[in-house]
Design an enzyme around this catalytic site. Structure first.
Site, PDB file in Angstrom:
ATOM      1  N   GLU A 166       0.847  -1.201   0.000  1.00  0.00           N
ATOM      2  CA  GLU A 166       0.000   0.000   0.000  1.00  0.00           C
ATOM      3  C   GLU A 166       0.874   1.240   0.000  1.00  0.00           C
ATOM      4  O   GLU A 166       1.783   1.376   0.829  1.00  0.00           O
ATOM      5  CB  GLU A 166      -0.903   0.010   1.233  1.00  0.00           C
ATOM      6  CG  GLU A 166      -1.833   1.221   1.258  1.00  0.00           C
ATOM      7  CD  GLU A 166      -2.627   1.326   2.543  1.00  0.00           C
ATOM      8  OE1 GLU A 166      -3.623   2.070   2.548  1.00  0.00           O
ATOM      9  OE2 GLU A 166      -2.249   0.694   3.534  1.00  0.00           O
TER      10      GLU A 166
ATOM     11  N   GLN B 269       9.972  19.396 -10.077  1.00  0.00           N
ATOM     12  CA  GLN B 269       8.782  18.903 -10.761  1.00  0.00           C
ATOM     13  C   GLN B 269       8.836  19.207 -12.257  1.00  0.00           C
ATOM     14  O   GLN B 269       9.617  20.026 -12.713  1.00  0.00           O
ATOM     15  CB  GLN B 269       7.522  19.488 -10.126  1.00  0.00           C
ATOM     16  CG  GLN B 269       7.243  18.896  -8.757  1.00  0.00           C
ATOM     17  CD  GLN B 269       6.166  19.635  -8.006  1.00  0.00           C
ATOM     18  OE1 GLN B 269       5.449  20.449  -8.572  1.00  0.00           O
ATOM     19  NE2 GLN B 269       6.048  19.356  -6.715  1.00  0.00           N
TER      20      GLN B 269
END
Length: 457
Positions: free
Chosen positions: A182, A193
């Site tokens: 998970e 970014q």
């Protein structure tokens, strides 16, 4: 409409928003609290059983919180090259693969000073990029010994060995006995970014997951994150048997459960090369079979005039008539219907359909973004709600509408989409008690439909 049981209420979560001032304040606090976090790390390292139990109770709450929009503005097609360096273990990798240029490592709370510093860097990164996430919650999961993190490290020698060395990371917890993991947090530094690091980060994690025997990744993504995860191969369609993860992770209102199958024989760091090789193979086979470069048709005779097709008088039809008469066009498989479909009038019709499709998808997205839309985002699980189909004869939900719109041909107008939305509201009200939270969500959605469908009464 999802019904998990009458009268059962679940706490709704709010999506974080971009707050530059808050980000700055979080970053400032990070610098003043590193020593305190190091102490927290040491206490976790030598924790008592009671403290470990406390961490255990929180580890099941791992989920992907909404990130600032720029936190997910990741360009998967980046062609950035990085200076060739070691992987952190002193080894050099083949420079034919850009992934080998990236400094990366798996970080866990093993008590080593180097990893403790990197864990603090990951904590700082997640705190800054996920400003609405409680900091103590991030600390618990990042430093929890059952969680690991894949980190991308900066090439800048001035920050190596410090907590500023981390430029991207994914925190996850693996369940080896169930062969899935998970994902708790995923973030890339704001200064790094739109350089392709998001895709590289996920591909590197998949390659590492194969070594751990992980077959599936699963996570809860908010509306801002679902687009990113779709690009990374995640899907809302859960194929993993529910018995494998049921009870290990919790449901979260406002989040979309997504899954990704990790194929053990795929090298995820060489997907562009694989696709290029497959394309070249297919083109080579086409060249072997095709005769388009070997057969030469004679040109149209001088003074040629197009034949007169009855009933076709528009300019677009005249062009289609001329094209079909060119030697080799019909032999290549073209028909008059194909050529007419490429005329201006046909293109205008396609533009109108695409515009309607775009409008309807926008309406569905707006509805999904509302906090009261969580019961309607996925079909009702009839394995849990046994009598649902006995009461509701026409089940409908937002994901089904989305599929119908994308497939095309189902909705001819926004009025038809509105009818399905009203049906969804009525189904929810019919099945649930007026005192239930599901009924309240249906009432709120009914009011909101007047906002997104102002022209439909």
């Amino acid at each position: 409409m999802v019904k998990r049981g009458r009268g059962r209420k679940r706490k709704a979560r709010q999506d974080p928003v971009v707050d530059e001032e808050q980000n700055d304040s979080v970053a400032a606090k990070n610098n003043t609290t590193d020593s305190q976090e190091a102490k927290t790390t040491a206490s976790l390292k030598d924790d008592s059983d009671d403290q470990k139990a406390t961490v255990a109770s929180c580890s099941h709450n791992a989920h992907l919180e909404a990130k600032p929009v720029e936190g997910l503005n990741i360009d998967a097609a980046s062609g950035d090259k990085h200076e060739k360096v070691s992987n952190g273990d002193g080894s050099m990798k083949d420079d034919s693969n850009e992934y080998s240029m990236i400094r990366k490592c798996i970080v866990e709370n093993d008590g080593k000073e180097e990893n403790l510093v990197r864990l603090i860097g990951l904590k700082n990164l997640f705190s800054k990029q996920l400003p609405k996430m409680p900091r103590d919650y991030i600390v618990r999961l990042v430093f929890d010994r059952r969680h690991k993190s894949l980190a991308i490290l900066s090439d800048d020698p001035n920050v190596q060995g410090t907590d500023d060395e981390i430029i991207g990371g994914i925190c996850y917890r693996a369940y080896p006995e169930m062969k899935f993991a998970e994902i708790a947090f995923c973030a890339v530094s704001q200064t790094q970014q739109v350089k392709g690091y998001g895709t590289k980060l996920m591909n590197l994690l998949k390659m590492h997951a194969i070594t751990e025997g992980v077959e599936y990744f699963i996570t809860y993504a908010d509306n801002y994150a679902t687009g990113y995860f779709k690009k990374q191969g995640f899907s809302r369609s859960i194929t993993m048997p529910k018995s494998r993860f049921h009870g290990l992770i919790k449901d979260y209102d406002g989040g979309t459960l997504m899954e990704c199958y990790v194929h053990p024989s795929i090298d995820y760091t060489r997907i562009p090369e694989m696709l290029k090789a497959q394309r070249e193979f297919i083109l080579d086979r086409i060249r072997t079979i095709s005769k388009s470069d070997k057969v030469i048709y004679p040109p149209l005779p001088k003074g040629w005039t197009p034949p007169n097709y009855s009933g076709l008088s528009s300019r677009g039809n005249e062009l289609a008539c001329r094209a079909i008469s060119i030697p080799g066009i019909q032999e290549a498989g073209w028909t008059m219907a194909d050529l007419l479909a490429s005329t201006t009038s046909a293109k205008d019709s396609d533009r109108q359909r695409n515009h309607l499709k775009s409008q309807m998808l926008s309406i569905v997205r707006k509805v999904e973004e509302q906090h009261f839309s969580w019961p309607f985002r996925a079909p009702v699980d009839t394995n849990e709600v046994k009598d649902y189909l006995e009461v509701i004869t026409e089940p409908i939900d937002l994901s089904t509408m989305d599929k119908r719109i994308r497939k095309g041909g189902w909705y001819k107008s926004k009025k038809q989409l509105h009818s399905d939305m009203v049906l969804m509201v009525n189904n929810c009200k019919t099945y649930n008690d007026e005192s239930s939270p599901y009924y309240e969500c249906a009432t709120n959605l009914e009011k909101y439909l007047k906002v997104v469908f102002p022209d439909i009464s």
